[in-house]
Design a protein around this motif. Structure first.
Motif, PDB file in Angstrom:
ATOM      1  N   MET A 134       0.832  -1.204   0.000  1.00 13.95           N
ATOM      2  CA  MET A 134       0.000   0.000   0.000  1.00 13.95           C
ATOM      3  C   MET A 134       0.868   1.255   0.000  1.00 13.95           C
ATOM      4  O   MET A 134       0.596   2.222  -0.728  1.00 13.95           O
ATOM      5  CB  MET A 134      -0.922  -0.002   1.222  1.00 13.95           C
ATOM      6  CG  MET A 134      -2.074  -0.972   1.144  1.00 13.95           C
ATOM      7  SD  MET A 134      -3.374  -0.373   0.030  1.00 13.95           S
ATOM      8  CE  MET A 134      -4.723  -1.471   0.475  1.00 13.95           C
ATOM      9  N   ALA A 135       1.908   1.260   0.828  1.00 15.11           N
ATOM     10  CA  ALA A 135       2.811   2.411   0.897  1.00 15.11           C
ATOM     11  C   ALA A 135       3.469   2.678  -0.453  1.00 15.11           C
ATOM     12  O   ALA A 135       3.645   3.841  -0.860  1.00 15.11           O
ATOM     13  CB  ALA A 135       3.871   2.187   1.970  1.00 15.11           C
ATOM     14  N   GLN A 136       3.804   1.617  -1.149  1.00 20.99           N
ATOM     15  CA  GLN A 136       4.421   1.781  -2.462  1.00 20.99           C
ATOM     16  C   GLN A 136       3.468   2.422  -3.461  1.00 20.99           C
ATOM     17  O   GLN A 136       3.881   3.205  -4.327  1.00 20.99           O
ATOM     18  CB  GLN A 136       4.911   0.419  -2.971  1.00 20.99           C
ATOM     19  CG  GLN A 136       6.095  -0.117  -2.179  1.00 20.99           C
ATOM     20  CD  GLN A 136       6.403  -1.578  -2.458  1.00 20.99           C
ATOM     21  OE1 GLN A 136       5.646  -2.263  -3.164  1.00 20.99           O
ATOM     22  NE2 GLN A 136       7.487  -2.084  -1.892  1.00 20.99           N
ATOM     23  N   LEU A 137       2.156   2.125  -3.332  1.00 23.61           N
ATOM     24  CA  LEU A 137       1.172   2.769  -4.198  1.00 23.61           C
ATOM     25  C   LEU A 137       1.071   4.264  -3.892  1.00 23.61           C
ATOM     26  O   LEU A 137       0.905   5.084  -4.802  1.00 23.61           O
ATOM     27  CB  LEU A 137      -0.199   2.111  -4.027  1.00 23.61           C
ATOM     28  CG  LEU A 137      -0.364   0.694  -4.569  1.00 23.61           C
ATOM     29  CD1 LEU A 137      -1.762   0.171  -4.249  1.00 23.61           C
ATOM     30  CD2 LEU A 137      -0.121   0.658  -6.074  1.00 23.61           C
ATOM     31  N   ALA A 164       4.676   3.658   8.662  1.00 26.49           N
ATOM     32  CA  ALA A 164       5.516   4.758   9.147  1.00 26.49           C
ATOM     33  C   ALA A 164       6.952   4.635   8.641  1.00 26.49           C
ATOM     34  O   ALA A 164       7.636   5.651   8.444  1.00 26.49           O
ATOM     35  CB  ALA A 164       5.493   4.794  10.674  1.00 26.49           C
ATOM     36  N   ARG A 165       7.406   3.417   8.422  1.00 22.99           N
ATOM     37  CA  ARG A 165       8.754   3.210   7.876  1.00 22.99           C
ATOM     38  C   ARG A 165       8.897   3.824   6.487  1.00 22.99           C
ATOM     39  O   ARG A 165      10.004   4.125   6.038  1.00 22.99           O
ATOM     40  CB  ARG A 165       9.073   1.710   7.812  1.00 22.99           C
ATOM     41  CG  ARG A 165       9.209   1.055   9.174  1.00 22.99           C
ATOM     42  CD  ARG A 165       9.547  -0.428   9.050  1.00 22.99           C
ATOM     43  NE  ARG A 165      10.811  -0.598   8.326  1.00 22.99           N
ATOM     44  CZ  ARG A 165      11.005  -1.462   7.340  1.00 22.99           C
ATOM     45  NH1 ARG A 165      10.005  -2.238   6.933  1.00 22.99           N
ATOM     46  NH2 ARG A 165      12.176  -1.561   6.763  1.00 22.99           N
ATOM     47  N   LEU A 170      -1.140   5.690   8.828  1.00 17.87           N
ATOM     48  CA  LEU A 170      -2.335   4.847   8.721  1.00 17.87           C
ATOM     49  C   LEU A 170      -3.527   5.760   8.927  1.00 17.87           C
ATOM     50  O   LEU A 170      -3.698   6.337  10.001  1.00 17.87           O
ATOM     51  CB  LEU A 170      -2.319   3.729   9.764  1.00 17.87           C
ATOM     52  CG  LEU A 170      -3.562   2.839   9.790  1.00 17.87           C
ATOM     53  CD1 LEU A 170      -3.778   2.139   8.453  1.00 17.87           C
ATOM     54  CD2 LEU A 170      -3.478   1.808  10.918  1.00 17.87           C
ATOM     55  N   ALA A 171      -4.353   5.897   7.908  1.00 20.45           N
ATOM     56  CA  ALA A 171      -5.436   6.878   7.932  1.00 20.45           C
ATOM     57  C   ALA A 171      -6.631   6.425   8.749  1.00 20.45           C
ATOM     58  O   ALA A 171      -7.239   7.227   9.472  1.00 20.45           O
ATOM     59  CB  ALA A 171      -5.890   7.192   6.503  1.00 20.45           C
ATOM     60  N   LEU A 196      -2.802   7.262  17.989  1.00 25.48           N
ATOM     61  CA  LEU A 196      -2.048   7.284  16.736  1.00 25.48           C
ATOM     62  C   LEU A 196      -2.630   8.252  15.706  1.00 25.48           C
ATOM     63  O   LEU A 196      -2.075   8.405  14.622  1.00 25.48           O
ATOM     64  CB  LEU A 196      -1.999   5.875  16.136  1.00 25.48           C
ATOM     65  CG  LEU A 196      -1.315   4.802  16.995  1.00 25.48           C
ATOM     66  CD1 LEU A 196      -1.370   3.452  16.295  1.00 25.48           C
ATOM     67  CD2 LEU A 196       0.133   5.188  17.301  1.00 25.48           C
ATOM     68  N   GLY A 197      -3.752   8.889  16.034  1.00 24.09           N
ATOM     69  CA  GLY A 197      -4.355   9.829  15.090  1.00 24.09           C
ATOM     70  C   GLY A 197      -5.043   9.149  13.927  1.00 24.09           C
ATOM     71  O   GLY A 197      -5.003   9.646  12.797  1.00 24.09           O
ATOM     72  N   ILE A 198      -5.684   8.014  14.193  1.00 21.47           N
ATOM     73  CA  ILE A 198      -6.353   7.228  13.153  1.00 21.47           C
ATOM     74  C   ILE A 198      -7.856   7.462  13.231  1.00 21.47           C
ATOM     75  O   ILE A 198      -8.439   7.427  14.310  1.00 21.47           O
ATOM     76  CB  ILE A 198      -6.045   5.728  13.334  1.00 21.47           C
ATOM     77  CG1 ILE A 198      -4.543   5.477  13.148  1.00 21.47           C
ATOM     78  CG2 ILE A 198      -6.860   4.872  12.367  1.00 21.47           C
ATOM     79  CD1 ILE A 198      -4.104   4.088  13.592  1.00 21.47           C
TER      80      ILE A 198
END
Length: 317
Positions: A134-137, A164-165, A170-171, A196-198
């Motif tokens: 997902m992060a890569q997208l 986070a890395r 994470l929304a 975590l602000g999610i």
């Protein structure tokens, strides 16, 4: 209409979105009859007219049929990419993280503003690998933000750390929350989300119709519901009897606001938990969409919120 930030992403959404499981096309394994595209168009238009600017769908809603139907309805309503926020979900069951990007084509020309992992189990790749894909997208500019669904507090932490890395927050976590289902308060999900602000996205916010009061007023409607839906949601004569005091209070408060019991139940969700919780009620008619949008205009008093909160605890003991 006031909006809220989706997690810490900068993406703004209406506090009530429109869920689109009803656009799944019917058939085996669904709770809903098939809706012709013109009817879907009128539902989406009613939501837009009411101030809803965020639409949630999933691959699992009819194997992509809901995604395609939603995209068509938004286009038919004259919306352009960027005019609204669109979220979807990838189903991991029996698959690897390499298939995560497949949802993008179904929603074209509308971008995927929030891409979610639908469940935390059944995949051939770990949660960390799925979050990494997902992060890569996000890094490639193909999606704007990443969320999860049905994740426990610990699973949220795992996804959060991996994202986070890569510098991606994470929304959201999409879980069941309503006046008859408040497990987020005791299982760590609410505390973790706030820390975590999610954002927590409440699905089945009306408990599959129980919180509208319609089933209480006309119990013959219960027999018309699909058996699987009754079993999964616990709708029965006994549960209707037990929850009647809460429905009566919802109706009393609704009368004071010139609203409906269902609208008050939605208003409680986006009031009691503050900005942490938003909701995605579904709609199978334009009226349902209008009602959902109207809930954003209800300002519950502290006393009304407290009465509903206390009653919900009493009827679910």
């Amino acid at each position: 209409m006031a909006t809220r930030e989706l997690g810490r992403t900068g993406v703004r959404i209406s506090s009530i979105g429109l869920g689109s499981a009803q656009f799944s096309g019917g058939g085996a394994g669904t709770f809903f009859p098939a809706l012709p595209q013109p009817q879907v168009d009128t539902i989406v238009k009613a939501a837009l007219d009411g101030g809803i600017s965020w639409f949630d769908t999933a691959e699992g809603y009819g194997k992509g049929r809901s995604e395609r139907s939603l995209s068509a309805a938004l286009a038919n309503a004259g919306q352009q990419p960027g005019d609204v926020t669109v979220s979807t979900k990838w189903t991991p069951l029996g698959r690897t993280a390499r298939t995560i990007g497949d949802r993008i084509a179904n929603l074209a020309p509308f971008p995927v503003d929030l891409h979610q992992i639908h469940v935390p189990y059944g995949g051939l790749s770990s949660i960390r690998a799925q979050a990494r894909a997902m992060a890569q997208l996000v890094e490639a500019g193909k999606i704007r933000s990443v969320g999860v669904s049905n994740f426990s507090a610990g699973q949220m932490e795992t996804a959060h750390r991996e994202l986070a890395r890569h510098g991606v927050p994470l929304a959201s976590n999409q879980v069941q929350i309503n006046l008859l289902h408040r497990k987020i308060e005791t299982n760590g999900v609410l505390e973790t989300a706030r820390r975590l602000g999610i954002t927590l996205i409440a699905y089945v916010p009306l408990r599959s119709g129980m919180l509208t009061g319609k089933l209480h007023a006309d119990r013959t409607l219960v027999a018309q519901l699909p058996r699987q839906r009754r079993l999964l949601t616990g709708i029965s004569t006994k549960s209707l009897d037990r929850t009647t005091p809460l429905i009566d209070e919802l109706s009393t408060i609704a009368d004071a606001h010139r609203a409906t019991a269902g609208q008050v139940a939605l208003a409680w969700l986006i009031t009691y938990y503050g900005d942490t919780v938003v909701a995605t009620p579904g709609a199978s008619t334009p009226h349902h969409a209008e009602q959902a949008a109207g809930a954003m205009k209800i300002a519950l008093s502290d006393e009304e919120t407290r009465r509903l909160t206390d009653l919900s605890i009493q009827v679910t003991r």
